[in-house]
Design a protein around this motif. Sequence first.
Motif, short mmCIF file in Angstrom:
data_model
loop_
_atom_site.label_atom_id
_atom_site.label_comp_id
_atom_site.label_asym_id
_atom_site.label_seq_id
_atom_site.Cartn_x
_atom_site.Cartn_y
_atom_site.Cartn_z
N ASN A 179 127.92 -62.61 30.65
CA ASN A 179 128.20 -63.40 31.72
C ASN A 179 128.12 -64.86 31.49
OD1 ASN A 179 129.34 -60.99 33.18
ND2 ASN A 179 127.18 -60.52 33.90
N ASP A 180 126.97 -65.19 31.06
CA ASP A 180 126.59 -66.68 31.05
C ASP A 180 125.39 -66.66 30.23
OD1 ASP A 180 126.68 -69.29 31.77
OD2 ASP A 180 125.75 -69.17 33.62
N VAL A 181 125.26 -68.13 29.47
CA VAL A 181 124.28 -68.43 28.78
C VAL A 181 123.66 -69.85 29.37
CG1 VAL A 181 123.32 -69.28 26.65
CG2 VAL A 181 124.98 -67.24 26.92
N THR A 182 122.36 -69.88 29.89
CA THR A 182 121.83 -70.96 30.42
C THR A 182 120.70 -71.50 29.81
OG1 THR A 182 120.83 -69.79 32.23
CG2 THR A 182 122.63 -70.51 32.77
N LEU A 183 120.28 -72.86 30.04
CA LEU A 183 119.13 -73.39 29.37
C LEU A 183 118.43 -74.10 30.33
CD1 LEU A 183 118.01 -74.75 26.95
CD2 LEU A 183 119.54 -76.82 26.93
N ASN A 184 116.86 -73.90 30.04
CA ASN A 184 115.81 -74.27 31.12
C ASN A 184 114.91 -75.11 30.29
OD1 ASN A 184 116.61 -73.42 33.88
ND2 ASN A 184 116.76 -71.62 32.78
N THR A 185 114.70 -76.18 30.32
CA THR A 185 113.74 -77.01 29.41
C THR A 185 112.39 -77.67 30.32
OG1 THR A 185 114.74 -79.07 29.57
CG2 THR A 185 115.28 -77.58 27.71
N SER A 186 111.37 -77.94 29.85
CA SER A 186 110.16 -78.65 30.41
C SER A 186 109.51 -79.38 29.28
CB SER A 186 109.10 -77.65 31.02
OG SER A 186 108.49 -76.91 29.90
N PHE A 187 108.74 -80.10 29.49
CA PHE A 187 108.21 -81.07 28.88
C PHE A 187 107.93 -80.51 27.25
CE2 PHE A 187 104.65 -83.40 26.80
CZ PHE A 187 105.14 -84.83 26.76
#
Length: 220
Positions: free
Chosen positions: A131-139
Motif C-alpha cells: 500500500n505505501d512506504v514511508t520514512l521516519n527519521t530522528s537525530f
Amino acid sequence: MALINCPKCGKQISDQGPICPGCMTPMAQLLSPKTSPQPPRTAEGMYTYCQENRLGSGISKSWDLKHLRLIAEAFAPNEQVLAVFIGFHNYISATQHDNIFAYAVTNKRFILAQKKLIGSIFQTISLENVNDVTLNTSFLKGIVTVDTIKETFNVKCADVKSAENIYHAVHAALERVKQKGSGVSGGDLTTQLTELKELLRAGLITQRDYESKKRQLLGL
C-alpha cells in the motif's frame, strides 16, 4: 506522505506524486539514489551493492551474506532485481525487534529473508499488495515503514542516510514496476511531458488541454 524539495528544480513537492509539477520529471527519477543501474543477483554482489550505496548493514558480513543467499537462491531466471537492502525487521525499540533481515524488491515481488542458527524465514509479498512506504527519521536513527494489505512492518536502518537511501530506492523500484505495467517507460514519459509543456508555453494548446493530456499520460 512527506514534502521534499525537488532535486532538479527546487520546488517543494509531495513525495507521493507521480511527477514534479515544476519540471515535469517523474518521481521515480527524482527519488532514485545515485547508485548503479541495477543491483546484482548474487549474495556477494548484493552485499557489496548495499555497502557501496549505504543501503543498510547487519551485525556482521558473514550473517548478512547468509540472509542475502536465501534471496539469491530464490530468484527466478527472468526476475529483475530493482532494490536490495538490510535492516532490523519489525523494529519497535532497541530490545523489541526481530533482528536483521535482508530485503529485495524485484519486478515480481517484495522479498524478506532471515537465516537463523536453526532454520530460516523467507517471505514474499506481491507488489500489488504494497500500500505505501514511508520514512521516519530522528537525530540518531531512520525507520522505513512498509504497509501491505496483510501487515505493516518497520525496518530500522544503520543511520539516517541509509534510511533515506532505502526509502528512495524502494519508491523508485515500485514506481518503475508501475510505469512498466502501464506501458510507458520513465524516459518516454519524461519526453512526452516535456513536449507537452513546451506546447503550452508556446501557446499552441490551452491550459485545459494541457491538464487533460497530462492526466491521460499519467493514467490519472
